[in-house]
Structures are given as C-alpha cells and as structure tokens.
Write a protein that holds these residues in place. Structure first.
Motif, PDB file in Angstrom:
ATOM      1  N   LEU A   1       0.805  -1.209   0.003  1.00 33.23           N
ATOM      2  CA  LEU A   1      -0.086  -0.034   0.087  1.00 33.23           C
ATOM      3  C   LEU A   1       0.725   1.228   0.003  1.00 33.23           C
ATOM      4  CD1 LEU A   1      -2.794  -0.899   2.566  1.00 33.23           C
ATOM      5  CD2 LEU A   1      -2.972  -1.043   0.025  1.00 33.23           C
ATOM      6  N   TYR A   2       2.137   1.073   0.545  1.00 28.68           N
ATOM      7  CA  TYR A   2       2.835   2.198   0.443  1.00 28.68           C
ATOM      8  C   TYR A   2       3.196   3.088  -0.987  1.00 28.68           C
ATOM      9  CZ  TYR A   2       5.921   6.067   2.221  1.00 28.68           C
ATOM     10  OH  TYR A   2       6.468   7.219   2.526  1.00 28.68           O
ATOM     11  N   PRO A   3       3.395   2.322  -1.906  1.00 26.47           N
ATOM     12  CA  PRO A   3       3.547   2.888  -3.196  1.00 26.47           C
ATOM     13  C   PRO A   3       2.357   3.661  -3.665  1.00 26.47           C
ATOM     14  CG  PRO A   3       4.308   0.644  -3.150  1.00 26.47           C
ATOM     15  CD  PRO A   3       3.817   0.974  -1.905  1.00 26.47           C
ATOM     16  N   VAL A   4       1.098   3.299  -3.033  1.00 29.90           N
ATOM     17  CA  VAL A   4      -0.077   3.770  -3.344  1.00 29.90           C
ATOM     18  C   VAL A   4      -0.691   5.023  -2.520  1.00 29.90           C
ATOM     19  CG1 VAL A   4      -2.967   3.482  -3.823  1.00 29.90           C
ATOM     20  CG2 VAL A   4      -0.918   1.627  -4.483  1.00 29.90           C
ATOM     21  N   LEU A   5      -0.312   4.760  -1.123  1.00 32.62           N
ATOM     22  CA  LEU A   5      -0.933   5.773  -0.191  1.00 32.62           C
ATOM     23  C   LEU A   5       0.048   6.398   0.364  1.00 32.62           C
ATOM     24  CD1 LEU A   5      -3.901   3.593   1.542  1.00 32.62           C
ATOM     25  CD2 LEU A   5      -4.090   5.170  -0.380  1.00 32.62           C
ATOM     26  N   GLY A   6       1.318   6.045   0.098  1.00 34.90           N
ATOM     27  CA  GLY A   6       2.571   6.663   0.761  1.00 34.90           C
ATOM     28  C   GLY A   6       2.795   8.319   0.063  1.00 34.90           C
ATOM     29  N   VAL A   7       3.201   9.075   0.728  1.00 32.52           N
ATOM     30  CA  VAL A   7       3.806  10.421   0.137  1.00 32.52           C
ATOM     31  C   VAL A   7       5.230  10.368   0.168  1.00 32.52           C
ATOM     32  CG1 VAL A   7       3.917  12.880   0.662  1.00 32.52           C
ATOM     33  CG2 VAL A   7       1.967  11.541   1.487  1.00 32.52           C
ATOM     34  N   PRO A   8       5.756  10.432  -1.260  1.00 33.58           N
ATOM     35  CA  PRO A   8       7.305  10.151  -1.482  1.00 33.58           C
ATOM     36  C   PRO A   8       7.933  11.207  -1.200  1.00 33.58           C
ATOM     37  CG  PRO A   8       6.108  10.814  -3.531  1.00 33.58           C
ATOM     38  CD  PRO A   8       5.098  10.689  -2.276  1.00 33.58           C
TER      39      PRO A   8
ATOM     40  N   PHE B   1      10.787  16.426   6.183  1.00 37.09           N
ATOM     41  CA  PHE B   1       9.833  16.487   5.118  1.00 37.09           C
ATOM     42  C   PHE B   1       9.245  17.726   5.033  1.00 37.09           C
ATOM     43  CE2 PHE B   1       4.857  16.173   4.626  1.00 37.09           C
ATOM     44  CZ  PHE B   1       5.089  15.550   3.300  1.00 37.09           C
ATOM     45  N   LEU B   2       8.878  18.566   6.123  1.00 29.02           N
ATOM     46  CA  LEU B   2       8.500  19.855   6.094  1.00 29.02           C
ATOM     47  C   LEU B   2       9.374  20.734   5.267  1.00 29.02           C
ATOM     48  CD1 LEU B   2       6.281  20.174   9.375  1.00 29.02           C
ATOM     49  CD2 LEU B   2       5.478  20.006   7.062  1.00 29.02           C
ATOM     50  N   ALA B   3      10.650  20.580   5.782  1.00 23.35           N
ATOM     51  CA  ALA B   3      11.888  21.747   5.298  1.00 23.35           C
ATOM     52  C   ALA B   3      12.052  21.150   3.800  1.00 23.35           C
ATOM     53  CB  ALA B   3      12.772  21.380   6.231  1.00 23.35           C
ATOM     54  N   ARG B   4      11.971  20.009   3.198  1.00 22.38           N
ATOM     55  CA  ARG B   4      12.662  19.825   1.906  1.00 22.38           C
ATOM     56  C   ARG B   4      11.403  19.483   0.975  1.00 22.38           C
ATOM     57  NH1 ARG B   4      17.765  15.952   4.054  1.00 22.38           N
ATOM     58  NH2 ARG B   4      18.914  17.656   5.111  1.00 22.38           N
ATOM     59  N   HIS B   5      10.335  19.279   1.378  1.00 20.98           N
ATOM     60  CA  HIS B   5       9.295  18.609   0.273  1.00 20.98           C
ATOM     61  C   HIS B   5       8.054  19.488   0.604  1.00 20.98           C
ATOM     62  CE1 HIS B   5      12.155  15.845  -0.190  1.00 20.98           C
ATOM     63  NE2 HIS B   5      11.837  14.883   1.007  1.00 20.98           N
ATOM     64  N   VAL B   6       7.859  20.154   1.602  1.00 25.18           N
ATOM     65  CA  VAL B   6       6.584  21.191   1.630  1.00 25.18           C
ATOM     66  C   VAL B   6       6.843  22.444   1.204  1.00 25.18           C
ATOM     67  CG1 VAL B   6       4.469  21.582   3.009  1.00 25.18           C
ATOM     68  CG2 VAL B   6       5.493  19.316   3.203  1.00 25.18           C
ATOM     69  N   PRO B   7       6.219  22.904   0.339  1.00 25.98           N
ATOM     70  CA  PRO B   7       6.530  24.669  -0.251  1.00 25.98           C
ATOM     71  C   PRO B   7       5.687  25.403   1.078  1.00 25.98           C
ATOM     72  CG  PRO B   7       4.607  23.660  -1.193  1.00 25.98           C
ATOM     73  CD  PRO B   7       5.271  22.420  -0.505  1.00 25.98           C
TER      74      PRO B   7
ATOM     75  N   VAL C   1       0.087   8.843   3.947  1.00 27.33           N
ATOM     76  CA  VAL C   1       1.240   8.679   5.084  1.00 27.33           C
ATOM     77  C   VAL C   1       2.465   8.757   4.309  1.00 27.33           C
ATOM     78  CG1 VAL C   1       2.012   7.105   6.416  1.00 27.33           C
ATOM     79  CG2 VAL C   1      -0.295   6.765   5.933  1.00 27.33           C
ATOM     80  N   HIS C   2       3.432   9.374   5.328  1.00 26.65           N
ATOM     81  CA  HIS C   2       4.776   9.705   4.700  1.00 26.65           C
ATOM     82  C   HIS C   2       5.611   9.132   5.758  1.00 26.65           C
ATOM     83  CE1 HIS C   2       8.471  11.422   3.443  1.00 26.65           C
ATOM     84  NE2 HIS C   2       8.869  11.747   4.745  1.00 26.65           N
ATOM     85  N   ASP C   3       6.554   7.972   5.453  1.00 28.05           N
ATOM     86  CA  ASP C   3       7.238   7.477   6.350  1.00 28.05           C
ATOM     87  C   ASP C   3       8.638   7.953   6.599  1.00 28.05           C
ATOM     88  OD1 ASP C   3       8.613   5.480   8.050  1.00 28.05           O
ATOM     89  OD2 ASP C   3       9.032   3.933   6.516  1.00 28.05           O
ATOM     90  N   GLY C   4       8.857   8.851   7.530  1.00 29.74           N
ATOM     91  CA  GLY C   4      10.157   9.533   7.557  1.00 29.74           C
ATOM     92  C   GLY C   4      10.058  10.627   8.823  1.00 29.74           C
TER      93      GLY C   4
ATOM     94  N   VAL D   1       7.440   7.726  11.849  1.00 31.17           N
ATOM     95  CA  VAL D   1       8.668   7.030  11.548  1.00 31.17           C
ATOM     96  C   VAL D   1       8.598   5.513  12.267  1.00 31.17           C
ATOM     97  CG1 VAL D   1       9.992   9.019  11.670  1.00 31.17           C
ATOM     98  CG2 VAL D   1       9.625   7.900  13.775  1.00 31.17           C
ATOM     99  N   HIS D   2       7.767   5.110  12.888  1.00 31.12           N
ATOM    100  CA  HIS D   2       7.731   3.971  13.270  1.00 31.12           C
ATOM    101  C   HIS D   2       6.922   2.966  12.448  1.00 31.12           C
ATOM    102  CE1 HIS D   2       7.755   0.904  16.506  1.00 31.12           C
ATOM    103  NE2 HIS D   2       6.383   0.791  16.623  1.00 31.12           N
ATOM    104  N   PRO D   3       7.817   1.821  11.916  1.00 29.66           N
ATOM    105  CA  PRO D   3       7.224   0.961  10.953  1.00 29.66           C
ATOM    106  C   PRO D   3       5.859   0.481  11.259  1.00 29.66           C
ATOM    107  CG  PRO D   3       9.590   0.890  11.088  1.00 29.66           C
ATOM    108  CD  PRO D   3       9.370   1.595  11.929  1.00 29.66           C
TER     109      PRO D   3
END
Length: 528
Positions: free
Chosen positions: A28-35, A110-116, A102-105, A80-82
């Motif tokens: 499911l992570y490839p579908v519902l995950g946030v890269p 995530f906010l600093a590098r990927h969210v505008p 869901v974002h695993d990380g 971050v907890h699998p």
C-alpha cells in the motif's frame, strides 16, 4: 545543498513488524504513501482541498477517525515507526478513505525539504515526546527553530494545534509558540479539548496517572495584513461604482408600497364584506350592477399584480407570495365579517372562504421558501453564517448552452491568497465580476462557497474596467486564447461563414473569455 535540521526529536524505536503491517507497507505504501519529493497535494489526492499534516500519528487509530470525520480536507500523517505506518496503511484501506496519505520519515525533514511555504491549512502535533530530562530538552520538537519551520508551511490563517500531557512541556510550548511574532493564540491561554480529537492511548495513560492534558491552538498571521478584495475596492474602479437605487428614496418608497398594499386590502375586503349588500340586475345569463362595491374585488385582484412588482425590490422572490397572501387574507376576513355583520349564512360563502384559505396557504409557503432561499444566498445570510465576501471571476463554464452548469470561480481571500473552486453557477454570471461568499476557515470547500452578482450596477465603461482589473488580479487560462479571426484573415466570405464566426464570438463572450469592449471590437471587425 544540504540543510541543517538540528537535533532530531526522535529515535527510531525497535519493534516487531507483523505480517499484516509488513504486507501493508509493501503493497500500500506505493499507493497511499507520500514520497520524499516536492509535495503537490492536487496530484497526490486528485483534487484541490485544504491539507492537514499530523506529526507523529502513532498506530493511526485516531488519525483514521479524524480523517473520516473530516472528508472535506486532505490529511497527511507523518510517522517514523514502521508498525505504526503499516497499521495506518491497513486501516486506511479497510475504511476506504481517499483523503488520507502517509509519509514514512522525519517530519522536520519532510516539511523543510518537500513541503512548500504557505501550503498547509493545519499542522497537528499531538503528544510529542516530552524528553523530560534537562539534557534532552534540545531534542524536543516544539522549539523555536522548528516552530518557525512549521509556521512557514502554514498559510496565513492556518492553525498549529499542539497537545501534551506533560505540564512542564505545556509551559514551554506556550512560551515558544507565544514568542513567535507571526503566531497568535486563538484562546486566552490553553484551548478547550476539542470533541473531534479521539482519546489516544497517551491521553488515557495521562488520565490514569493524574496528569492534565493541555491543548494549544495558534494561528499564523501575515506580516502585512491583506485587505478583503471586493469589486468596489479595486483600484481605479471606485469612482465608477454606484449602489443600485430603489425607484424612490427608501422611506417614500416604503410608504407608497404599504399604501398600495392598503388599497388592495381595502378593495378586496370591502368587496367581500359588502357582496351580500350589492343589488344585481340579471337579464338572461348576464348580470350587472351600478354599485361600485360589485367591482371592488376585480379591481383589487388586478392591483395585486402591481403590488407584487412594487414589493419586488424589497422582498425579491417572496413578493408574489406576499401579494397573494394579502389578497387571500382580505377576502377571507371580508366574508368572515359579513357572516357576523349581515347574517350571511356560512354555506353561502364557504366556497369562497375555502378558496381564500387554499390560495393563502400556498402563497405563504411560496413566500417562506423564497425568503429562506434569498436569505441563505444574500449578504445578510452569508454574513450571519460567518462567510466573507470577495470579488471573483467565473471561468471554465462547461455547458455554454445550459442556463446553469458547472464552472470554476477564482477569487482572493482576505490574505490575498488565490483560490480556484469548482461551483455550479448561472450562465449569466460568466464573464462578469461576481461576488464570492466563502468560509474563511476553509475557502477551498466548494460546499461553503456561493457566487452571486455584485450589489452594484455596472454598465458600459465601469463594468469593462472592473473586468479588466480582475483579469489582472486573477488570470485564467482562457485569457490567453487567441481572438476569433475575422473573415479577411481566415478567407471566409460567405454569409454562412460569417454567421458561424459571429456565433463563436458570442459564445466566447457568454463564457467570459471576452469583455463587452473586446466583443464589440471583434464584432465590428467581422462586420467591417
């Protein structure tokens, strides 16, 4: 270029990942995950809606419940907890949620590098690790540098909601959040516990231990407060705007309308009340009378029509119902008083009284429905519901031949943030400056956006000037479409080709792609 994100606020926990969680992670992570890539919420969720980010969703039960209860907004959980990520993915699939990813990380990374910047409507930090030891305080998530990052990712008016069960950490949170100049506390101190937030295991543990749970809700305020943009406030337009006048000054108009209503009442009441006293002369199938009272009901019924027209500027759609209600009430009252005053039998007037009751009842229903509808869409009704107004443009009207259909309205909210919201509008609003009523807490929610005409008359040059200014503030793709070619340019010389070009030109004008001035100029070029 790498970015120093400071001390981490967590350390990955070791735990057994069950087969169910492992299957969810792989499948499911490839579908519902946030890269780990620049966030595009529109592509991620397939729509444009407010985005809520929850930092530290744990095992995800509360996150799933909150997302299910808030379908109008899109939710991103960062964990971050699998096992927690896997459990959340599995629950999202089981419940069929489409507004949860869901974002695993690491949330800070995530906010600093990927969210505008200015991208989020709300950030939730529920029960972060308090790191109670003094030497570990530098690992706390709520510290000035991180709060500045969280605030920058909120749009103006967005909310940062924190909750903790450690009183000492709550005091630090209040100090850090209150020390940010662009954050303002939404409450006087701690916020009341929201009913929509499910009780988590951390909260249950705190309650059992006797520790109070503290909620803090802060909103981002802009450095420079934006202004609410309305049609009347557009630069260069104020001098051309004028309020739509009533036929006369308001007090005199009210007096004349009430006087006309009184005349209608008097004619119908007197005609019904005195009907038994009128002497009629019948010759065969024709009857006549010299008594004016015999003509009063007819005259009163005719005057009920101009009464409805006179009441229209005040009552709008409810005016016909109110006019009929006045007429029916006058007839019913007249016949009722005739029974008392002249000894008229009830059987002789029962048909008239029943007819008056039926007409009056239907008129009352129509008036109430029309008034409620008008109130719901009026400025007063929208203001009462907490809506705010802005000037906007309607474009992408999909069915130009239908009187009403789907389109997109573009407007700027009070913080001068643009919104493009799908709506259903009347065709005549396309191509005009429109008034947009929206919910300031959720301006992207199409169910809370309504579109109507401005409460001003705009004709000739003033309307074109307003439209031109709106096109500068709110450009849309249709603005860049080429104008229809003239018959000299495309080689069409026959009357059929000319008629077709005029039809296409008129369609562009109805859709709002051309202003009145542009439409007139293009038509003159076609007609030579």
């Amino acid at each position: 270029m790498s970015q120093d994100l400071g001390e981490r606020s967590f350390y990955p926990r070791r735990g057994r990942v069950s087969k169910r969680h492992l299957d969810a992670l792989h499948r499911l992570y490839p579908v519902l995950g946030v890269p780990a890539a620049p966030l595009s919420a529109g592509e991620l969720f397939g729509r444009h809606a407010d985005v809520v980010v929850e930092i530290g969703s744990g095992m995800g039960e509360a996150t799933v419940a909150m997302a299910a209860a808030d379908p109008g907004r899109d939710h991103i959980a960062v964990e971050v907890h699998p096992p927690g990520v896997g459990n959340l993915l599995a629950m999202a699939e089981e419940t069929g949620l489409r507004n949860l990813r869901v974002h695993d990380g690491d949330a800070v990374e995530f906010l600093a590098r990927h969210v505008p910047p200015d991208a989020l409507a709300e950030i939730r930090v529920f029960f972060p690790d308090p790191w109670p030891k003094a030497r570990h305080h530098k690992r706390r998530l709520i510290r000035p540098a991180n709060v500045a990052l969280l605030r920058s990712r909120l749009r103006p008016g967005g909310v940062l909601h924190c909750a903790t069960d450690w009183p000492q950490y709550a005091e630090v949170m209040m100090e850090v959040l209150g020390g940010d100049p662009q954050l303002r506390n939404l409450h006087d101190g701690a916020a009341p516990r929201p009913e929509w937030r499910p009780v988590t295991k951390f909260e249950e543990r705190a309650v059992r231990a006797g520790r109070p749970v503290t909620d803090l809700r802060f909103t981002r305020v802009p450095v420079r407060h934006g202004r609410l943009i309305s049609v009347a406030s557009l630069p260069g337009v104020e001098a051309h705007m004028k309020h739509r006048p009533l036929p006369f000054a308001l007090p005199a108009y009210l007096v004349l309308t009430l006087a006309l209503g009184g005349v209608v009442w008097w004619l119908l009441y007197t005609g019904s009340h005195e009907a038994s006293q009128v002497a009629w002369y019948c010759y065969g199938s024709e009857c006549s009378t010299d008594d004016f009272r015999g003509a009063m009901p007819v005259i009163g019924g005719i005057l009920a029509v101009p009464l409805a027209a006179a009441a229209w500027p005040l009552l709008r759609g409810a005016a016909p119902g109110v006019s009929l209600l006045v007429a029916a009430a006058a007839v019913w009252t007249g016949f009722t008083d005739a029974i008392r005053d002249y000894g008229v039998t009830e059987d002789s007037v029962v048909g008239w009284r029943i007819a008056a009751l039926v007409v009056g009842g239907l008129a009352a229903v129509q008036a109430v429905v029309a008034f409620a509808s008008a109130l719901r869409t009026s400025g007063v009704g929208n203001a009462w519901r907490g809506r705010r107004s802005a000037a906007g443009r309607v474009h992408r009207y999909e069915n130009p031949h239908d009187a009403k259909g789907p389109a997109v309205v573009s407007f700027m909210d009070a913080f001068e943030t643009r919104h493009d919201v799908p709506v259903t509008v009347r065709r005549e609003l396309v191509g005009r400056p429109v008034t947009v009523w929206y919910d300031p807490t959720s301006p992207q929610d199409s169910t809370r956006v309504s579109v109507g005409e401005p409460q001003w008359s705009m004709v000739g040059r003033s309307r074109d000037q307003v439209h031109t200014r709106l096109r500068e503030l709110l450009p849309v793709p249709e603005d860049h479409r080429p104008e229809p070619a003239s018959d000299e340019e495309d080689g069409a010389t026959g009357p059929v080709d000319l008629a077709g070009q005029l039809d296409r030109l008129a369609a562009l004008h109805r859709r709002g792609d051309l202003t009145d001035a542009e439409f007139s100029a293009a038509k003159r070029r076609l007609l030579g």
